[in-house]
Write a protein that holds these residues in place. Sequence first.
Motif, PDB file in Angstrom:
ATOM      1  N   GLU A 424      32.318 -61.404  -0.992  1.00  0.00           N
ATOM      2  CA  GLU A 424      33.105 -62.606  -0.735  1.00  0.00           C
ATOM      3  C   GLU A 424      34.026 -62.880  -1.919  1.00  0.00           C
ATOM      4  OE1 GLU A 424      33.340 -64.207   1.994  1.00  0.00           O
ATOM      5  OE2 GLU A 424      31.797 -63.060   3.025  1.00  0.00           O
ATOM      6  N   PRO A 425      35.204 -63.411  -1.655  1.00  0.00           N
ATOM      7  CA  PRO A 425      35.657 -64.062  -0.421  1.00  0.00           C
ATOM      8  C   PRO A 425      36.393 -63.142   0.547  1.00  0.00           C
ATOM      9  CG  PRO A 425      37.236 -64.465  -2.145  1.00  0.00           C
ATOM     10  CD  PRO A 425      36.160 -63.638  -2.769  1.00  0.00           C
ATOM     11  N   PHE A 426      36.334 -61.829   0.355  1.00  0.00           N
ATOM     12  CA  PHE A 426      37.115 -60.923   1.191  1.00  0.00           C
ATOM     13  C   PHE A 426      36.373 -60.504   2.464  1.00  0.00           C
ATOM     14  CE2 PHE A 426      38.624 -60.220  -3.192  1.00  0.00           C
ATOM     15  CZ  PHE A 426      39.930 -60.642  -3.034  1.00  0.00           C
ATOM     16  N   GLY A 427      35.088 -60.275   2.389  1.00  0.00           N
ATOM     17  CA  GLY A 427      34.315 -59.924   3.576  1.00  0.00           C
ATOM     18  C   GLY A 427      34.412 -58.461   3.955  1.00  0.00           C
ATOM     19  N   TRP A 428      35.613 -57.977   4.217  1.00  0.00           N
ATOM     20  CA  TRP A 428      35.842 -56.572   4.548  1.00  0.00           C
ATOM     21  C   TRP A 428      37.302 -56.244   4.222  1.00  0.00           C
ATOM     22  CZ3 TRP A 428      39.595 -55.171   8.098  1.00  0.00           C
ATOM     23  CH2 TRP A 428      40.091 -56.195   8.899  1.00  0.00           C
ATOM     24  N   GLY A 429      37.598 -54.960   4.183  1.00  0.00           N
ATOM     25  CA  GLY A 429      38.967 -54.549   3.883  1.00  0.00           C
ATOM     26  C   GLY A 429      39.211 -53.112   4.302  1.00  0.00           C
ATOM     27  N   PHE A 430      40.461 -52.732   4.247  1.00  0.00           N
ATOM     28  CA  PHE A 430      40.856 -51.363   4.565  1.00  0.00           C
ATOM     29  C   PHE A 430      40.737 -50.492   3.313  1.00  0.00           C
ATOM     30  CE2 PHE A 430      43.080 -53.931   7.734  1.00  0.00           C
ATOM     31  CZ  PHE A 430      42.826 -53.225   8.898  1.00  0.00           C
ATOM     32  N   VAL A 431      40.331 -49.228   3.520  1.00  0.00           N
ATOM     33  CA  VAL A 431      40.169 -48.271   2.420  1.00  0.00           C
ATOM     34  C   VAL A 431      41.065 -47.071   2.706  1.00  0.00           C
ATOM     35  CG1 VAL A 431      38.560 -46.861   1.092  1.00  0.00           C
ATOM     36  CG2 VAL A 431      37.795 -49.033   2.078  1.00  0.00           C
ATOM     37  N   LEU A 432      42.034 -46.848   1.825  1.00  0.00           N
ATOM     38  CA  LEU A 432      42.956 -45.715   1.941  1.00  0.00           C
ATOM     39  C   LEU A 432      42.573 -44.706   0.859  1.00  0.00           C
ATOM     40  CD1 LEU A 432      44.533 -48.460   2.796  1.00  0.00           C
ATOM     41  CD2 LEU A 432      46.564 -47.030   2.704  1.00  0.00           C
ATOM     42  N   THR A 433      42.048 -43.561   1.270  1.00  0.00           N
ATOM     43  CA  THR A 433      41.545 -42.557   0.332  1.00  0.00           C
ATOM     44  C   THR A 433      42.402 -41.306   0.410  1.00  0.00           C
ATOM     45  OG1 THR A 433      39.316 -43.392   0.758  1.00  0.00           O
ATOM     46  CG2 THR A 433      39.506 -41.333  -0.469  1.00  0.00           C
ATOM     47  N   THR A 434      42.723 -40.772  -0.760  1.00  0.00           N
ATOM     48  CA  THR A 434      43.514 -39.546  -0.866  1.00  0.00           C
ATOM     49  C   THR A 434      42.796 -38.567  -1.773  1.00  0.00           C
ATOM     50  OG1 THR A 434      45.555 -40.828  -0.651  1.00  0.00           O
ATOM     51  CG2 THR A 434      45.761 -38.567  -1.433  1.00  0.00           C
ATOM     52  N   TRP A 435      42.657 -37.318  -1.340  1.00  0.00           N
ATOM     53  CA  TRP A 435      42.070 -36.243  -2.155  1.00  0.00           C
ATOM     54  C   TRP A 435      43.167 -35.232  -2.459  1.00  0.00           C
ATOM     55  CZ3 TRP A 435      39.790 -38.323   2.164  1.00  0.00           C
ATOM     56  CH2 TRP A 435      38.556 -38.951   1.991  1.00  0.00           C
ATOM     57  N   LEU A 436      43.399 -34.956  -3.741  1.00  0.00           N
ATOM     58  CA  LEU A 436      44.461 -34.052  -4.183  1.00  0.00           C
ATOM     59  C   LEU A 436      43.841 -32.857  -4.895  1.00  0.00           C
ATOM     60  CD1 LEU A 436      46.780 -36.765  -5.794  1.00  0.00           C
ATOM     61  CD2 LEU A 436      46.889 -35.903  -3.459  1.00  0.00           C
ATOM     62  N   ASP A 437      44.018 -31.671  -4.342  1.00  0.00           N
ATOM     63  CA  ASP A 437      43.545 -30.434  -4.961  1.00  0.00           C
ATOM     64  C   ASP A 437      44.689 -29.855  -5.795  1.00  0.00           C
ATOM     65  OD1 ASP A 437      42.477 -28.036  -5.713  1.00  0.00           O
ATOM     66  OD2 ASP A 437      41.907 -27.375  -3.704  1.00  0.00           O
ATOM     67  N   LEU A 438      44.522 -29.841  -7.131  1.00  0.00           N
ATOM     68  CA  LEU A 438      45.582 -29.403  -8.034  1.00  0.00           C
ATOM     69  C   LEU A 438      45.399 -27.982  -8.535  1.00  0.00           C
ATOM     70  CD1 LEU A 438      46.002 -32.659 -10.149  1.00  0.00           C
ATOM     71  CD2 LEU A 438      47.125 -32.009  -8.014  1.00  0.00           C
ATOM     72  N   GLY A 439      44.359 -27.287  -8.078  1.00  0.00           N
ATOM     73  CA  GLY A 439      44.173 -25.897  -8.466  1.00  0.00           C
ATOM     74  C   GLY A 439      43.475 -25.737  -9.799  1.00  0.00           C
ATOM     75  N   ARG A 440      43.526 -24.505 -10.316  1.00  0.00           N
ATOM     76  CA  ARG A 440      42.801 -24.178 -11.543  1.00  0.00           C
ATOM     77  C   ARG A 440      43.541 -24.625 -12.793  1.00  0.00           C
ATOM     78  NH1 ARG A 440      42.476 -19.712 -15.141  1.00  0.00           N
ATOM     79  NH2 ARG A 440      40.392 -19.411 -15.997  1.00  0.00           N
ATOM     80  N   LEU A 441      44.846 -24.474 -12.809  1.00  0.00           N
ATOM     81  CA  LEU A 441      45.639 -24.834 -13.973  1.00  0.00           C
ATOM     82  C   LEU A 441      47.017 -25.268 -13.505  1.00  0.00           C
ATOM     83  CD1 LEU A 441      45.231 -24.854 -17.067  1.00  0.00           C
ATOM     84  CD2 LEU A 441      46.346 -22.646 -17.163  1.00  0.00           C
ATOM     85  N   ASP A 442      47.672 -26.071 -14.338  1.00  0.00           N
ATOM     86  CA  ASP A 442      48.969 -26.602 -13.937  1.00  0.00           C
ATOM     87  C   ASP A 442      49.974 -25.493 -13.654  1.00  0.00           C
ATOM     88  OD1 ASP A 442      48.880 -25.945 -16.638  1.00  0.00           O
ATOM     89  OD2 ASP A 442      50.627 -27.160 -17.082  1.00  0.00           O
TER      90      ASP A 442
END
Length: 536
Positions: A424-442
Amino acid sequence: MSPFNGKQIFNNARSKLKHSQRLKGIVRALSIRRLKQYRGTGADSGDALDNDDQSSIGNPVSLAGPSTTMINSSTDTTASASEAKLKDVVTLSPGGSTKDKAMGLLDLPQELFDSITSYLGHAHIAVLALVNKELMARFMNSCAKLEIIEPSEPQYRVLNAFIKKADSSKTKVRGTFLSLVDYDLEDVVYCYKCKKLHDPFVSFRDRAYAPHKATRCTDWSMEHHMPSRATRKMLRSITKRRIHGAEYRHLLQQVNNTTTTYQKGIMVQVSLRMRYRDDDLILRRQQVVSSIDKSALALWLFGQQLQHPAPSGTAALQLPKVYLMCNHQSWGAVFSPLIQQLVDTLCKESDTDDDDASQHTPVCFDSEAIDVSKQEGHMIHERLKWLSSEDKPNPMDMPALLGDVLGCNKCTTDFSLDVAPLPEPFGWGFVLTTWLDLGRLDFCTKWDSHRDARPGREYKRQHGHGDICEKFEGLASRRDHRPRIAALDLERMRNYGWGERAAAGRDRYVAWTSAHSCNPATGWIEDPDPLEEEDY
């Protein structure tokens, strides 16, 4: 960190390169490949550019267009057995015993040595000269014959003069050389923006404490989907330490961070978590969006946040920022059917023929309290009910977009839009999740897919979506994913007692922001979040 002078960087680089496995691999590859010799005077076409197009580290070395031979000894003297050598530089022929060692590089006749080094680019020649005194002596003799330097010049000035003469593009050879040297240095990193070697935390230092910091030493713009704390310099420094076996987990805590913003009755919490999975670096950005007022107008405003992530010109619609999931897609475009399904049924002007949610205005919706999470049969109510249960299969067949893990077919990104219970005071909300795979090295192909969109940077994924989420979360299937908000982040939503006052009807629209304490002089987070068991 104290500033580095040229002589100190040179000594550190030479010490590191004596034990560089990467350099041995380069020479080993050269010993088994015969290329057409090219003795031109131009720039190295095989070297990687030191700009935003590519880098020499993490990419396959181009074998087209070797450079001019730049190392020639004026004598026929070879190294003695007691001198330092590059071991095992020649691959054994098929069927040979692994106990039979071929002669070292410095034991070869001068003609063969010159032939081998003729395939190296200018930057790799400079790196090879740093391996030991014998190679440096040959390098200096070569530079003296070419009248690049005076015989009495110190070694680190010889390298500088050689690179300046060879670098017709002014940045190409120098950038490649510094990238190769930087790979074996744990405390500094080459910045392709300001063209210097420096501490990766310089980007986070306040300019009052770092007046000489380059203004262009910034990896991502404000509108970029990559997290601002996850700079290339920081991620590269962590990955280098991990590859070399040095301690790196304390630096993970400098990337992980949470920022909570409350403005105009809307809360947006953005948290970042970094993990390694199978030598791949994966980031998870979780954005929680919730309104203190549960109404039809609040749901429409949420749709506006997704469809118009950048603040618009109208002051009434300058909502807290929601970041894009990647360079190629937007939340509003992907989840437009879900937004219309949530909003259209609540519009007071439902008798009109226009069903496009983007055409709605604030006057179309009531501000009276309507909490759809308490309406039996509503998609949000059913989803929250399922999340609180232990059921494995999702009982909801429609809509598939809510809670499903999707992916981009042009980069290594998975994303999901879901709901979750909040304090509270929000109760519930939206969850926006992002997964970024960047590899072994830049600057590998996965990393390139997350930089500014350009032709040739797209990454064609074998699996459409869900595999990055499964790797990061340790799930057997993407359908088992449930949004989980850390207890510490839930406590931050209360903002040290504000939640109790707002639930009682006081200070409901007082704007506030909560974030970590960052030392302006060092750029370090002084109150980092503890690592979780899954982070190891």
